[in-house]
Design an enzyme around this catalytic site. Sequence first.
Site, PDB file in Angstrom:
ATOM      1  N   TYR A  83       0.841  -1.194   0.000  1.00 52.36           N
ATOM      2  CA  TYR A  83       0.000   0.000   0.000  1.00 52.36           C
ATOM      3  C   TYR A  83       0.882   1.251   0.000  1.00 52.36           C
ATOM      4  O   TYR A  83       2.027   1.226   0.468  1.00 52.36           O
ATOM      5  CB  TYR A  83      -0.863   0.055   1.255  1.00 52.36           C
ATOM      6  N   ASN A 187      -9.878   0.819  -2.718  1.00 49.72           N
ATOM      7  CA  ASN A 187      -9.658  -0.387  -1.914  1.00 49.72           C
ATOM      8  C   ASN A 187     -10.984  -0.840  -1.303  1.00 49.72           C
ATOM      9  O   ASN A 187     -11.580  -0.106  -0.515  1.00 49.72           O
ATOM     10  CB  ASN A 187      -8.659  -0.106  -0.786  1.00 49.72           C
ATOM     11  N   GLU A 188     -11.433  -2.006  -1.718  1.00 51.66           N
ATOM     12  CA  GLU A 188     -12.671  -2.587  -1.180  1.00 51.66           C
ATOM     13  C   GLU A 188     -13.806  -1.550  -1.155  1.00 51.66           C
ATOM     14  O   GLU A 188     -14.515  -1.397  -0.162  1.00 51.66           O
ATOM     15  CB  GLU A 188     -12.428  -3.154   0.219  1.00 51.66           C
ATOM     16  N   GLU A 268      -6.164 -10.774  -1.380  1.00 49.17           N
ATOM     17  CA  GLU A 268      -5.825 -10.795   0.042  1.00 49.17           C
ATOM     18  C   GLU A 268      -6.219 -12.151   0.613  1.00 49.17           C
ATOM     19  O   GLU A 268      -7.372 -12.371   0.993  1.00 49.17           O
ATOM     20  CB  GLU A 268      -6.544  -9.678   0.810  1.00 49.17           C
TER      21      GLU A 268
END
Length: 682
Positions: A83, A187-188, A268
């Site tokens: 990240y 992200n998500e 992930e």
Amino acid sequence: MPGFLVRILPLLLPLLLLGPTRGLRNATRRVFEIAYSQDRFLKDGQPFRYISGSIHYSRVPRFYWKDRLLKMKMAGLNTIQTYVPWNFHEPWPGQYQFSEDHDVEYFLRLAHELGLLVILRPGPYICAEWEMGGLPAWLLEKEAILLRSSDPDYLAAVDKWLGVLLPKMKPLLYQNGGPIITVQVENEYGSYFACDFDYLRFLQKRFHHHLGDDVVLFTTDGAHETFLQCGALQGLYTTVDFGPGSNITDAFQIQRKCEPKGPLINSEFYTGWLDHWGQPHSTIKTEVVASSLYDILARGASVNLYMFIGGTNFAYWNGANSPYAAQPTSYDYDAPLSEAGDLTEKYFALRNVIQKFEKVPEGPIPPSTPKFAYGKVSLEKLKTVGAALDILCPSGPIKSLYPLTFIQVKQYYGFVLYRTTLPQDCSNSTPLSSPFNGVHDRAYVAVDGIPQGVLERNRVITLNITGKTGATLDLLVENMGRVNYGAYINDFKGLVSNLTLDSNILTGWTIFPLDTEDAVRSHLGGWEHRDSGRHDEAWAHSSSNYTLPAFYVGNFSIPSGIPDLPQDTFIQFPGWTKGQVWINGFNLGRYWPARGPQLTLFVPQHILMTSAPNTITVLELERAPCSSDGPELCAVEFVDRPVIGSSQIYDHLSKPVEQRLMAPPPKKTKIRGWSMYDDESL
């Protein structure tokens, strides 16, 4: 000159002028792409699948980047994932940090030199159990801002940041001769309430603008249809995340609903899980992780192991979840490499799985780093926070009728002291209350230098205090880390609503933003000479069993005559309660043995000195072991083994989604992109 050289020289000259790297790139073009018809990646035309591991450079000192990356390579990984926390690089508006531990370009080049490819996740939001999910706190200066949306104020800040970061990343793309093969957008996002496709399209356009049209952009969301409804976008390759024990077939079928063709990807795959203060340390059994990894690889899928090394939330960088629960300093994550980079049983088990599918590098694996127990170090109490305000707040306080938040006084991290006077006689215990749960996150309360206790977000919103009319009321408020996931990432700190005394609103505040970092680095050394010894005011305590927040300092020298020192170590706090610790001005992070599960903090060797004594500074917030009525010494201890909590196997990862949603612990059961709360309070 021979005739053929005369003829060919004009053709060679442009390549020679480009230099070796650019010339080679133009002569032999590097390509990384998705071959949809083959359900795979192609790297320079050849089938490719990545076996990756997550490492966050922001959680590992630069001193150890090469060691950790080498260990990852020797485990059989061909790729790393990292990240980019925006707030780590732009902690204040327009002030960028890209050197030393913040040098992301060097980190990526180092991975490239070691033969590792890179999956880059630049956000702008990253979650990651990181302070505010990587978003800078100063965004909240626009109080009504809607983060992670097409709010104009948010987009303007994001656009400026991407204009700084992404041009630095472009030369590091695979097609430009670098290691970056894919880049994640947001992200998500499917787990966020906004569901703003204009925002995702804005990011898509800006990423292509800065990185080019041939970069492979992707998204990651939980393996559930609900998340892909708002997390997926045409033109961004959809990937999913899930942990061991999940139904792999079902998870990849969810991905296939968005991506009927192309590589299967688990972005992930959880090797462990996150911790919170006051909850048992999370672990996942090695055999469960290894078995699930085997099944994923047997399907030909690409996979990223989250985390391969967790690292440390140094300073104030830990995040928090809702209902409010802060994450500890250690981000060990029960990963294959420990917080300190040590090889574990899980490391070798996963390496054995990987080598069944891919050739792993030959040669010795870098060993675990040696540790040294330097023993106990006595500390001397210097001053309370209240007695040191001239140093901690050199620019002076701010006056306000009502309390201001951290953001309003431009104090993004750390501590702020709020001071007013009692408007009435409180000789008898009188309730001091935060009726709207407005203490974010902990307030250490004193009246005329007598500690009264602690107000704490969601836990203690009323405290009985005593004092006379006109007595000084102090509340030292600590930011314990901003929420990094879910709907409540607009996490304002400080006194975010009025306090009442016996139902009457308190007014007339004097507010001191505290620059503890500068004080520790520059000024604390002088305190001892000016004002040493115990201070009667500082040692005042009441039946509440608290002492005033105070600084303690001690020194220790690295033993001579022992080769290869300094070495890594761990610091523990026998008898201490809660606070912050620095060594030689380096902010190691928070300690909280009174709540746990973490009892020791990792001390990397590079912050220790052999040429001079090492200085330890402790800010104890609740009670030190050497109070005036006890025989104990103020001492910390350096040991050679970590204690980050008792082993506790959470089974929530192995349950169906519907069961996971309701299964404690933890109270917030989050399958990275899936969350259900039994209480949506702040």
